[in-house]
Scaffold this active site. Structure first.
Site, PDB file in Angstrom:
ATOM      1  N   ARG A  17      19.566 -11.872  -7.972  1.00 48.00           N
ATOM      2  CA  ARG A  17      19.682 -12.620  -9.229  1.00 48.00           C
ATOM      3  C   ARG A  17      18.363 -13.249  -9.680  1.00 48.00           C
ATOM      4  NH1 ARG A  17      24.867 -15.803  -7.032  1.00 48.00           N
ATOM      5  NH2 ARG A  17      24.007 -15.034  -5.060  1.00 48.00           N
ATOM      6  N   GLN A  75      16.573  -7.905   9.903  1.00 52.88           N
ATOM      7  CA  GLN A  75      17.917  -7.430   9.622  1.00 52.88           C
ATOM      8  C   GLN A  75      17.791  -6.348   8.556  1.00 52.88           C
ATOM      9  OE1 GLN A  75      20.306  -9.844   7.132  1.00 52.88           O
ATOM     10  NE2 GLN A  75      22.254  -9.184   8.009  1.00 52.88           N
ATOM     11  N   GLY A  80      25.233  -9.226   5.475  1.00 51.61           N
ATOM     12  CA  GLY A  80      25.946 -10.493   5.377  1.00 51.61           C
ATOM     13  C   GLY A  80      25.385 -11.561   6.301  1.00 51.61           C
ATOM     14  N   THR A  81      25.752 -12.804   6.008  1.00 52.08           N
ATOM     15  CA  THR A  81      25.205 -13.944   6.751  1.00 52.08           C
ATOM     16  C   THR A  81      25.677 -13.952   8.211  1.00 52.08           C
ATOM     17  OG1 THR A  81      27.014 -15.277   5.836  1.00 52.08           O
ATOM     18  CG2 THR A  81      24.873 -15.454   4.753  1.00 52.08           C
ATOM     19  N   ASP A 104      17.426 -20.376   1.295  1.00 52.92           N
ATOM     20  CA  ASP A 104      17.374 -20.614  -0.153  1.00 52.92           C
ATOM     21  C   ASP A 104      18.000 -21.947  -0.559  1.00 52.92           C
ATOM     22  OD1 ASP A 104      20.028 -19.970   0.279  1.00 52.92           O
ATOM     23  OD2 ASP A 104      20.188 -18.547  -1.391  1.00 52.92           O
ATOM     24  N   GLY A 139      31.189 -20.931  -1.506  1.00 53.83           N
ATOM     25  CA  GLY A 139      32.313 -20.925  -0.579  1.00 53.83           C
ATOM     26  C   GLY A 139      33.030 -22.267  -0.643  1.00 53.83           C
ATOM     27  N   GLU A 154      35.191 -17.549   0.348  1.00 52.30           N
ATOM     28  CA  GLU A 154      34.166 -17.254  -0.653  1.00 52.30           C
ATOM     29  C   GLU A 154      34.798 -17.140  -2.029  1.00 52.30           C
ATOM     30  OE1 GLU A 154      30.724 -17.118  -0.067  1.00 52.30           O
ATOM     31  OE2 GLU A 154      31.522 -18.016   1.757  1.00 52.30           O
TER      32      GLU A 154
HETATM   33  C1  UD1 Z   1      26.419 -18.500   1.022  1.00 53.54           C
HETATM   34  C2  UD1 Z   1      27.735 -18.789   1.755  1.00 53.54           C
HETATM   35  C3  UD1 Z   1      28.593 -19.686   0.897  1.00 53.54           C
HETATM   36  C4  UD1 Z   1      27.846 -20.962   0.539  1.00 53.54           C
HETATM   37  C5  UD1 Z   1      26.501 -20.627  -0.098  1.00 53.54           C
HETATM   38  C6  UD1 Z   1      25.685 -21.899  -0.207  1.00 53.54           C
HETATM   39  C7  UD1 Z   1      28.404 -16.917   3.206  1.00 53.54           C
HETATM   40  C8  UD1 Z   1      29.239 -15.698   3.313  1.00 53.54           C
HETATM   41  N1  UD1 Z   1      28.447 -17.569   2.038  1.00 53.54           N
HETATM   42  O1  UD1 Z   1      26.745 -17.774  -0.145  1.00 53.54           O
HETATM   43  O2  UD1 Z   1      29.808 -20.034   1.569  1.00 53.54           O
HETATM   44  O3  UD1 Z   1      28.632 -21.744  -0.354  1.00 53.54           O
HETATM   45  O4  UD1 Z   1      25.744 -19.713   0.737  1.00 53.54           O
HETATM   46  O5  UD1 Z   1      24.469 -21.697  -0.900  1.00 53.54           O
HETATM   47  O6  UD1 Z   1      27.747 -17.304   4.159  1.00 53.54           O
HETATM   48  N2  UD1 Z   1      21.100 -13.589   4.005  1.00 53.54           N
HETATM   49  C9  UD1 Z   1      20.627 -12.820   5.056  1.00 53.54           C
HETATM   50  N3  UD1 Z   1      21.223 -11.637   5.347  1.00 53.54           N
HETATM   51  C10 UD1 Z   1      22.292 -11.182   4.653  1.00 53.54           C
HETATM   52  C11 UD1 Z   1      22.797 -11.971   3.574  1.00 53.54           C
HETATM   53  C12 UD1 Z   1      22.169 -13.179   3.279  1.00 53.54           C
HETATM   54  O7  UD1 Z   1      19.659 -13.209   5.718  1.00 53.54           O
HETATM   55  O8  UD1 Z   1      22.793 -10.082   4.972  1.00 53.54           O
HETATM   56  C13 UD1 Z   1      20.417 -14.850   3.673  1.00 53.54           C
HETATM   57  C14 UD1 Z   1      19.832 -14.824   2.282  1.00 53.54           C
HETATM   58  O9  UD1 Z   1      18.477 -14.411   2.316  1.00 53.54           O
HETATM   59  C15 UD1 Z   1      19.943 -16.259   1.814  1.00 53.54           C
HETATM   60  C16 UD1 Z   1      21.120 -16.808   2.614  1.00 53.54           C
HETATM   61  O10 UD1 Z   1      21.351 -15.910   3.672  1.00 53.54           O
HETATM   62  O11 UD1 Z   1      18.767 -17.012   2.140  1.00 53.54           O
HETATM   63  C17 UD1 Z   1      22.364 -16.940   1.760  1.00 53.54           C
HETATM   64  O12 UD1 Z   1      22.707 -15.676   1.222  1.00 53.54           O
HETATM   65  P1  UD1 Z   1      23.318 -15.543  -0.241  1.00 53.54           P
HETATM   66  O13 UD1 Z   1      23.590 -14.106  -0.479  1.00 53.54           O
HETATM   67  O14 UD1 Z   1      22.512 -16.285  -1.218  1.00 53.54           O
HETATM   68  O15 UD1 Z   1      24.737 -16.281  -0.003  1.00 53.54           O
HETATM   69  P2  UD1 Z   1      25.625 -17.022  -1.080  1.00 53.54           P
HETATM   70  O16 UD1 Z   1      26.353 -16.020  -1.884  1.00 53.54           O
HETATM   71  O17 UD1 Z   1      24.816 -18.012  -1.806  1.00 53.54           O
HETATM   72 CA    CA Z   2      22.602 -18.474  -1.986  1.00 51.06          CA
END
Ligand code: UD1
Ligand code: CA
Length: 468
Positions: A17, A75, A80-81, A104, A139, A154
């Site tokens: 985004r 990764q 996913g987180t 972030d 979330g 989520e």
């Molecule tokens: C995530 C949370 C959500 C929370 C929000 C707060 C999950 C599933 N969701 O959503 O509950 O309300 O943050 O801001 O955890 N990242 C990785 N590897 C991945 C995916 C993401 O390292 O495979 C990192 C991203 O670089 C980022 C962070 O994790 O820094 C969050 O990822 P993002 O996709 O922004 O999650 P949200 O949709 O914001």
């Molecule tokens: Ca985020």
């Protein structure tokens, strides 16, 4: 105070985004990458080890954030987180407590993180949550009737009713490491995004009958994630507002606290005044009673007491003594050192040079690679020619020298104490102390000289020619 935790920072996502070639976690907030803010907060906990999960733009992220206490793990692809957490755990000690954070969420407060670690040390899964006005996209925290946390859902997996919940997951979680490792190994991607969600560990803990603790903050900005440039700009204003407030309460006058940008550190003495539109980068120190005019840029600058920087000056890596007057429209480049009472006026550029006390270059001049003594007057339009196309050379100008207007001092050159350089001179050899040195051609006047005239064009109004 909690014991030293292991820390994992998740920063592998692309940040779609942002619509940017730059990885999201490297976008600057107040002059530093987003992820550097998160790292600064977790470092306050004196962690045992920090692992950062990188993926998208990993080379750039790792180069920008490299530090002796930081280990990077990759990764690829980002799944996913939860998947990112599993990978991070592989690079961290297997015991103790682990804190997971997102790269972030830049303004997360260290004390809230310390609270999570403390809770996790008691054998609990601990979440940092917040009540927000605008929970869209985040979330949601599901609680039972007795208030106990049950799960995180989520946005895209939530029911209409769940979407009306205003308590959100900030993304920061702490738990005993062994439990966390066990849970993330069991995650499945059965959800709307087909990802391994770290947030699913909450329901797992509850299913095992383990207590889940939540530390809830109500300062929305402190837990706001950056997903697009509008959110980034909104956080930038919040950070700048906070810094402006702190400066004013510490005794600095700001013409308008909404029109100052501090992208590094700014330390001010007493009774410093700063006009609108100034940008401060790197480490800037401004001593007592100094003032900065409107629209100046100062990067790594020391400003002495009582000094006035006038409007539109651009100052980079310089030290300025007491009671100087700089600008308007002055440019100081790296390596400039000015003693007290120095005046640098409009359209004057100084680079890698020192100027002694009370020396003045008031208009349209260049001083580069020079050592200039005290009480020197450096005339309008005069320059040091310091570069021969291959090498830079130094100019040494003594005390009480008067350089007239429009002179070229071809370096290497030295001008002795008290010397005067006649206006319009090109100086190549040493100019002796106390003498007038000039290279001016003799002035002459030609009495019956006529200016050349253009031949009359046919058809021009004064040509006398007629048109039909
Ligand atoms: C995530 C949370 C959500 C929370 C929000 C707060 C999950 C599933 N969701 O959503 O509950 O309300 O943050 O801001 O955890 N990242 C990785 N590897 C991945 C995916 C993401 O390292 O495979 C990192 C991203 O670089 C980022 C962070 O994790 O820094 C969050 O990822 P993002 O996709 O922004 O999650 P949200 O949709 O914001
Ligand atoms: Ca985020």
């Amino acid at each position: 105070m909690a014991a030293a935790p292991n820390v994992a920072i998740l920063a592998a996502g692309q940040g779609k985004r942002m619509r940017s070639a730059l990885p999201k976690v490297l976008h600057p907030l107040a002059g530093r990458p987003l992820a550097a803010h998160v790292l600064a907060a977790v470092r306050e906990l004196r962690p045992r080890a920090i692992a950062m999960v990188t993926g998208h733009g990993a080379d750039d992220v790792e180069a920008a954030l490299a530090a002796p206490d930081l280990r990077f793990v990759r990764q690829d692809p980002p799944r996913g987180t939860g998947d990112a957490t599993r990978i991070a755990l592989g690079a961290l000690p297997a015991d103790g407590v682990t804190l997971i954070g997102l790269g972030d969420v830049p303004l997360v407060p260290a004390d809230a993180l310390a609270r999570l670690v403390e809770m996790a040390e008691g054998g609990r899964l601990a979440l940092l949550t917040a009540r927000v006005r605008e929970p869209f996209g985040l979330g949601r925290v599901l609680r039972a009737a007795d208030g106990s946390v049950q799960a995180i859902v989520e946005e895209r997996d939530a029911t209409e009713a769940q979407r009306s919940i205003d308590e959100i997951n900030t993304g920061f979680i702490a738990a005993p490491t062994a439990m966390l490792a066990r849970w993330v190994a069991r995650l499945t991607p059965h959800n709307a995004q087909g990802e391994y969600y770290l947030t699913d560990v909450v329901a797992m803990a509850v299913a095992e009958g383990l207590p889940v603790g939540a530390h809830t903050v109500d300062d929305e900005a402190s837990v706001a994630g950056v997903n697009d440039r509008a959110q980034l700009a909104a956080l930038e204003r919040i950070v700048q507002r906070r810094r402006a407030q702190a400066l004013m309460l510490a005794g600095t006058s700001l013409a308008d606290p909404d029109r100052i940008d501090i992208r590094g550190s700014l330390a001010c003495g007493r009774d410093v005044t700063i006009d609108i539109g100034c940008v401060f980068e790197g480490d800037v120190r401004i001593d007592d009673g100094a003032s900065i005019g409107p629209y100046c840029v100062l990067r790594d600058i020391d400003v002495g007491p009582g000094t006035r920087i006038e409007a539109f000056s651009h100052l980079d890596s310089a030290s300025i003594g007491r009671n100087c007057r700089i600008g308007p429209y002055a440019r100081l480049r790296p390596g400039t050192k000015l003693a007290e009472d120095v005046h640098i006026g409009n359209f004057v550029e100084v680079k890698a040079s020192t100027l002694g006390a009370a020396s003045k270059a008031n208009h349209l001049a260049y001083i580069g690679d020079a050592t200039v003594g005290s009480r020197v007057n450096y005339g309008a339009g005069s320059i040091t020619a310091n570069y021969d196309g291959a090498n830079k050379h130094r100019s040494i100008i003594g005390d009480d020298v008067h350089v007239g207007s429009n002179c070229v001092l071809i370096a290497p050159i030295s001008v002795g104490d008290g010397a005067t350089i006649g206006g319009g001179s090109t100086i190549v050899h040493e100019a002796p102390a106390g003498q007038l040195t000039l290279t001016r051609a003799k002035q002459l006047s030609i009495a019956r000289w006529r200016r050349p005239r253009k031949p009359a064009k046919p058809g021009a109004p004064d040509s006398g020619a007629k048109t039909e």
